[in-house]
Design an enzyme around this catalytic site. Structure first.
Site, mmCIF file in Angstrom:
data_model
loop_
_atom_site.group_PDB
_atom_site.id
_atom_site.type_symbol
_atom_site.label_atom_id
_atom_site.label_comp_id
_atom_site.label_asym_id
_atom_site.label_seq_id
_atom_site.Cartn_x
_atom_site.Cartn_y
_atom_site.Cartn_z
ATOM 1 C CG ASN A 7 -2.897 0.607 0.231
ATOM 2 O OD1 ASN A 7 -2.638 -0.660 0.722
ATOM 3 N ND2 ASN A 7 -2.184 1.387 0.841
ATOM 4 C CG HIS A 10 -5.070 -3.607 5.188
ATOM 5 N ND1 HIS A 10 -4.183 -3.361 6.564
ATOM 6 C CD2 HIS A 10 -5.141 -2.185 4.934
ATOM 7 C CE1 HIS A 10 -4.133 -2.041 6.843
ATOM 8 N NE2 HIS A 10 -4.733 -1.540 5.762
ATOM 9 C CG HIS A 43 2.969 2.450 3.527
ATOM 10 N ND1 HIS A 43 2.125 3.286 4.340
ATOM 11 C CD2 HIS A 43 4.263 2.811 3.800
ATOM 12 C CE1 HIS A 43 3.008 4.090 5.378
ATOM 13 N NE2 HIS A 43 4.220 3.807 4.762
ATOM 14 N NE ARG A 45 3.873 1.571 9.264
ATOM 15 C CZ ARG A 45 2.996 2.709 9.667
ATOM 16 N NH1 ARG A 45 1.979 3.089 8.969
ATOM 17 N NH2 ARG A 45 3.507 3.356 10.563
ATOM 18 N NE ARG A 49 2.052 -0.753 11.568
ATOM 19 C CZ ARG A 49 1.686 0.252 12.114
ATOM 20 N NH1 ARG A 49 0.442 0.476 11.815
ATOM 21 N NH2 ARG A 49 2.387 1.167 12.871
ATOM 22 C CG HIS A 50 1.097 -3.451 5.956
ATOM 23 N ND1 HIS A 50 1.943 -2.539 5.149
ATOM 24 C CD2 HIS A 50 0.194 -2.456 6.519
ATOM 25 C CE1 HIS A 50 1.657 -1.455 5.229
ATOM 26 N NE2 HIS A 50 0.767 -1.302 6.177
ATOM 27 C CD GLU A 70 0.727 4.663 0.318
ATOM 28 O OE1 GLU A 70 0.821 4.126 1.652
ATOM 29 O OE2 GLU A 70 -0.296 4.733 0.135
ATOM 30 C CB THR A 101 -0.662 7.430 6.746
ATOM 31 O OG1 THR A 101 -0.309 6.001 6.386
ATOM 32 C CG2 THR A 101 0.374 8.469 6.675
ATOM 33 C CD GLU A 151 -2.732 9.285 -2.199
ATOM 34 O OE1 GLU A 151 -1.937 8.937 -3.108
ATOM 35 O OE2 GLU A 151 -3.348 8.552 -1.365
ATOM 36 C CG HIS A 192 -5.827 7.813 5.011
ATOM 37 N ND1 HIS A 192 -6.531 7.283 6.112
ATOM 38 C CD2 HIS A 192 -4.725 7.165 5.175
ATOM 39 C CE1 HIS A 192 -6.037 6.671 7.188
ATOM 40 N NE2 HIS A 192 -4.682 6.572 6.503
HETATM 41 N N1 PXP Z 1 -2.943 6.910 0.366
HETATM 42 C C1 PXP Z 1 -1.897 6.987 1.103
HETATM 43 C C2 PXP Z 1 -0.755 7.867 1.013
HETATM 44 C C3 PXP Z 1 -1.876 5.987 2.355
HETATM 45 O O1 PXP Z 1 -0.971 6.102 3.146
HETATM 46 C C4 PXP Z 1 -3.006 4.976 2.611
HETATM 47 C C5 PXP Z 1 -2.745 4.261 3.899
HETATM 48 O O2 PXP Z 1 -1.621 3.308 3.553
HETATM 49 C C6 PXP Z 1 -3.898 5.028 1.493
HETATM 50 C C7 PXP Z 1 -3.782 5.950 0.594
HETATM 51 C C8 PXP Z 1 -5.235 3.896 1.492
HETATM 52 O O3 PXP Z 1 -5.746 4.334 2.879
HETATM 53 P P1 PXP Z 1 -6.982 3.103 3.117
HETATM 54 O O4 PXP Z 1 -6.334 2.253 3.339
HETATM 55 O O5 PXP Z 1 -7.713 3.800 4.370
HETATM 56 O O6 PXP Z 1 -7.883 3.089 1.933
#
Ligand code: PXP
Length: 238
Positions: A7, A10, A43, A45, A49-50, A70, A101, A151, A192
């Site tokens: 992901n 960030h 993601h 959103r 925001r990102h 996402e 999330t 997931e 997550h």
């Molecule tokens: N999976 C899903 C569905 C998420 O919403 C997120 C956060 O956007 C992640 C995985 C990744 O989480 P993390 O950034 O905490 O590793």
């Protein structure tokens, strides 16, 4: 073989902190693929925001990179997602004030809406995943709604592990859900808050086929990249 989805939200957070172009999430997606990830997760959103619309469009148009988008269940976002054409979509809940999330989807409350979204994605041949809490009931509902994958939200497990609290019940819940999901034909993903330790713990569950990892992985990459970048600057200013 378990798959790793990275992901890169960030990277966009960092770019947005200056409102300019660096670091570019599109370039990050290419780097991540080259470095051996199986897919990229972004993601988009509602509050942008990102990741921004432009990032999502560019990243989803990359050839040879599987993109997992996402997105919330908001109808505008769903239409946008269909236009952007990712390979995969993971439906997630969104709450304006959250830092990230915070939990899984409320499937019971949104059954009809989610069923119709999944059927739209199916027509477009987009693999769909539902981000759910480790609850047996939610696994069963996901199956009934026609989802391809679930997931499992691993945020609670990660928090317990990081704060050195007893995580055995939460891990047992995740195990039970993964077992049932696989048995009834759902592909199981986890994501997550995952770091090395929690990923290690969960990788012993053979039912989990995909890990989606963001914040920790990007944070670690800062440490592992610092020495190379400092050397680059040393050379420039010598
Ligand atoms: N999976 C899903 C569905 C998420 O919403 C997120 C956060 O956007 C992640 C995985 C990744 O989480 P993390 O950034 O905490 O590793």
């Amino acid at each position: 073989m378990k798959r790793l989805g990275v992901n890169i939200d960030h990277v966009a957070t960092l770019r947005n902190a200056r409102g300019e172009f660096h670091p570019d999430p599109l370039l990050a997606a290419k780097f991540v693929k080259k470095a051996g990830a199986d897919s990229i997760t972004i993601h988009l959103r509602e509050d942008r925001r990102h990741i921004k619309d432009k990032d999502a469009k560019k990243i989803c148009s990359l050839k040879n990179i599987l993109v997992n988008l996402e997105i919330s269940t908001n109808s505008k976002m769903i239409n946008k997602a269909i236009k952007i054409k990712p390979n995969f979509i993971c439906l997630v809940p969104e709450n304006r004030k959250e830092i990230t999330t915070e939990g899984g989807l409320d499937l019971r409350k949104n059954k009809n809406k989610i069923r119709s979204i999944i059927s739209k994605f199916k027509q477009k041949k987009i693999r769909t995943s539902l981000f759910i809490n480790p609850s047996i009931n939610d696994v069963k509902i996901s199956y009934k709604l026609g989802s391809d994958c679930i997931e499992i939200h691993t945020g609670r497990l990660s928090r317990l592990v990081k704060s050195k609290k007893d995580y055995s019940n939460e891990l047992a819940r995740i195990k039970k859900c993964s077992y049932l999901a696989k048995k009834i034909g759902l592909e199981v993903h986890a994501g997550h808050g995952l770091d090395y330790k929690t990923t290690q713990l969960l990788s012993s569950l053979k039912e989990i086929q995909e890990f989606n990892i963001g914040h920790y992985l990007i944070g670690e990459s800062v440490f592992f990249g610092l020495s190379k970048v400092i050397k680059n600057f040393r050379k420039i200013i010598k």
